[in-house]
Design a protein around this motif. Sequence first.
Motif, PDB file in Angstrom:
ATOM      1  N   ASP A   1       0.829  -1.180  -0.015  1.00 37.35           N
ATOM      2  CA  ASP A   1       0.097  -0.256   0.011  1.00 37.35           C
ATOM      3  C   ASP A   1       0.684   1.014  -0.100  1.00 37.35           C
ATOM      4  O   ASP A   1       0.404   2.364  -0.345  1.00 37.35           O
ATOM      5  CB  ASP A   1      -1.046  -0.015   1.291  1.00 37.35           C
ATOM      6  N   GLU A   2       2.254   1.132   0.366  1.00 39.34           N
ATOM      7  CA  GLU A   2       2.919   2.390   0.411  1.00 39.34           C
ATOM      8  C   GLU A   2       3.595   2.587  -0.886  1.00 39.34           C
ATOM      9  O   GLU A   2       4.353   1.908  -1.566  1.00 39.34           O
ATOM     10  CB  GLU A   2       4.198   2.239   1.542  1.00 39.34           C
TER      11      GLU A   2
ATOM     12  N   ASP B   1       2.840  -7.485   1.071  1.00 44.30           N
ATOM     13  CA  ASP B   1       2.823  -6.860   2.333  1.00 44.30           C
ATOM     14  C   ASP B   1       1.745  -7.428   3.534  1.00 44.30           C
ATOM     15  O   ASP B   1       0.739  -7.662   2.902  1.00 44.30           O
ATOM     16  CB  ASP B   1       2.599  -5.398   2.109  1.00 44.30           C
TER      17      ASP B   1
ATOM     18  N   MET C   1       0.640  -5.262   6.183  1.00 50.92           N
ATOM     19  CA  MET C   1      -0.011  -4.350   6.591  1.00 50.92           C
ATOM     20  C   MET C   1      -0.615  -3.519   5.569  1.00 50.92           C
ATOM     21  O   MET C   1      -0.173  -2.733   5.205  1.00 50.92           O
ATOM     22  CB  MET C   1       0.451  -3.622   7.739  1.00 50.92           C
TER      23      MET C   1
HETATM   24 CA    CA Z   1       1.945  -1.514   4.411  1.00 53.33          CA
END
Ligand code: CA
Length: 230
Positions: A10-11, A53, A55
């Motif tokens: 998500d980053e 990933d 998180m």
């Molecule tokens: Ca993440």
Amino acid sequence: MPYNILIIEDEPDINLLLTRILTAAGYTAAQAYSGTEARLLLEKETPDLILLDLMLPGLSGEELLLEIRETMHNDIPVLILSAKGSLQDKVTLLTAGADDYITKPFEPEEVIARIQAALRRSCSFKRSPSLLSCKHLTLCPDTRKVLVNGTELSLTVREFDLLHLFLQTPDKVYSRERLYELIWKGGYYGENNTVNVHVSNLRKKIKAADPEEEYIQTVYGIGFKLCETL
Ligand code: CA
């Protein structure tokens, strides 16, 4: 054809960094920024490997991993990317079906080394009865992929078909005429040089990945065969 790797992160900075690392190493990368986006992508296509990933917003990496393992994608290697580095997390995820675990922050070399190892294992773990090998070369007829010393060769259709034939019948010597009939499906071979040119190109491509070994032997006055495996 390069391996296609799905990055689920998500980053945006890390996702972009991973894309650059993979592209520089010759892979193609698909990017997803959430578990739900990844799920939609996986419904449309099957990557060769997934970088996941943990998180993530919404559907977490752990939940997605379980989904991936329960669906038709249960044989895709999944490498977990996470800052969560505790041993218990690793054990839980490896038990849940992850293939390996990369702790953030990571070095590009480590990411590539782990991906290569996972892809190699994935090829041998599928244990396709039709998987063929000779010395440092492995050919997967189902995926039409050829690995030499862990490097995937980029072969033309005819080069692949020639190599496949040699590997299927390691003791057999083929004349150029017979190879032409079998691979080019008929026609009179005549005086043309097609088979020699294709065998020569195939040898060059294998040699680039394995300079030490010979794989295709010229049998003087007859034609070609696979080299003896010692
Ligand atoms: Ca993440």
